[in-house]
Design an enzyme around this catalytic site. Structure first.
Site: not given
Length: 422
Positions: A201-203, A205, A211
């Site tokens: 997930s986002k946390r 990277g 992205e």
RNA sequence: GCCCCCAUCGACUAGCGGUCCAGGUCGCGGCCCUUUCAAGGCCGUAGCACGGGUUCGAAUCCCGUUGGGGGCACCA
């Protein structure tokens, strides 16, 4: 029978890298077998968001180089067909009505199993499979009903998907058997997780294709890296371009165990691809990346600066930090200039008259200068570097000065000298 | 709780009964090169989760334990 596989994303948001990895395996398999790779959108409505998501999915796939065969299809277009099949199942007594919905009668005894290409035989006790809702009370077919039907209608021969679908498989097999169609081959590929073993997930990277693109990764590097997440041709080879991946890919060598996404290794690999690019191609990619990310820097200058950083960066996004001093003012930290006064002044004099104004002459004259002051190269060049590039870390100093030009270099040297003088 | 999947260095993996006191790559550490940072070269670090079997022989096969993960919706 010709191989036909498919990618079936739901149009919610941007394309997740985990789904891309699964798509890649499908695509590699199709291309390896000379078969088809289809794109099917699992939409349940036709909102504007859906349309945008579909565009983004396609753009991401194109950027990565994953081309699909034929037009993409929409699940929504097949809702009536699904309902018709549900009615037939109802009439045949294979399904029944329940609070306005239609449920399928799953067998209660025995088990449902299949030979999974990556996991071997998988067998699920039928008593643990509950009667599946085929059509909701509002008339919309459910995913586990529509998806297998579409696979049948599309002539999908191999269903290659994430392992989170393992528990859906026995339900779908029963549906397909009920309509008298052939069961496709199933291959459940392992999930991709973050460094802590949790869902990526986002946390952790970057997670969406957009992205990674924005971070300056090359699509070919990303493809190479993704292919190696859960698959390896021999345990020795790591750098493989598209053609080689296609040539060597087989489902049988896909590992059944989950893999962690290692951003450090991706960076290393991206650096390998970056360095192997012909200089003009590297410059070209930089110009495109800069344009996509809001830098209106002169393409000609970017192209000339590119060779100076090609060996130093791992991602295109590092370019501005490394070569920004060519494109704008510089503000050296006075602390880094301390004690550099004499060298800066002498360097100014040397640079002012050096001929010809090229890297090797500049190097020669600056070394002479350092010598004259009794300074070691590393002590002498540091303040000059900071003065000219604004940083203690930069591309080669002499090449940088040459490209910057005599006038601008003298200006920066002088400004720094006065700062150093206090 | 129930069902399912998985288990080799920190990470990605090779290994499909003997050629493995386990190989490659990233990372990490050291040295070399060097105007910084990289790149490059050399050397090194570190692993078969545990316990039972099977076998002349197991990282490789079987069972169990433990530990991870996934799934149990009128979501997809």
């Amino acid at each position: 029978m010709a191989v036909r596989v498919r990618m079936a994303p739901s149009p919610t948001g941007l394309l997740h890298i985990g789904n891309v990895r699964t798509a890649l395996f499908n695509w590699l398999y199709a291309r390896h077998e000379g078969g088809e790779f289809r794109l099917r959108i699992e939409n349940t409505d036709t909102s504007r968001e859906v349309a945008e998501a579909v565009d983004q999915i396609q753009e991401s796939l194109r950027w990565l180089g994953l081309d699909w065969d034929g037009p993409h299809t929409f699940q929504l277009d097949r809702m009536d067909d699904c309902r018709r099949v549900a009615d037939e199942l109802l009439a045949a007594g294979r399904a029944y009505e329940d609070e306005g919905a239609i449920r399928f009668r799953m067998p209660n005894e025995g088990s449902t199993g299949w030979d999974d290409v990556v996991r071997g035989r998988v067998e699920i006790p039928n008593e643990t499979i509950e009667d599946l809702v085929l059509v909701r009370s509002d008339g919309r077919p459910t995913y586990n009903f529509a998806s297998p039907l579409e696979d049948v209608w599309d002539g999908i021969t191999h269903v290659i998907r994430g392992e989170d679908h393992i528990s859906n498989t026995p339900k779908q097999i029963n549906i397909i058997e009920a309509v008298g169609a052939e069961i496709p081959v199933y291959a459940h590929v392992p999930n991709v997780s973050g460094a802590d073993g949790k869902k990526l997930s986002k946390r952790h990277g970057a997670v969406t294709v957009d992205e990674f693109r924005k971070d300056g990764y090359l699509p070919e590097a990303l493809m190479n890296f993704l292919a190696l997440l859960g698959w390896a041709p021999d345990g020795e080879t790591t750098i493989m371009r598209q053609e080689e991946l296609i040539e060597r890919f087989t489902l049988g060598r896909v590992s059944p165990s989950p893999a962690q996404f290692d951003y450090q290794k991706l960076d290393w690999m991206n650096g390998v691809y970056l360095r192997e690019l012909p200089p003009d191609e590297f410059a070209h990619r930089l110009v495109i990346w800069l344009g996509e990310n809001g830098y209106d820097w002169d393409a000609e200058l970017v192209t000339r600066a590119a060779p100076l950083v090609q060996e130093k960066i791992a991602r295109l996004a590092e370019f501005p930090g490394f070569a920004g001093f060519f494109f704008g003012e510089v503000e050296p930290d006075p602390v880094d200039l301390e004690g550099g006064g004499p060298m800066l002044e002498s360097a100014h004099t040397a640079v002012a008259s050096v001929e010809p104004f090229d890297a090797s002459s500049i190097e020669w004259v600056l070394r002479q200068t350092a010598d004259g002051l009794g300074l070691k190269p590393r002590q002498a060049f540091q303040p000059v570097r900071v003065a000219v590039t604004g940083s203690k870390v930069s591309p080669g100093l002499f090449e940088s000065i040459e490209l910057l030009g005599r006038e601008e270099t003298l200006t920066r040297l002088q400004a720094a000298a006065s700062v150093a003088a206090g």
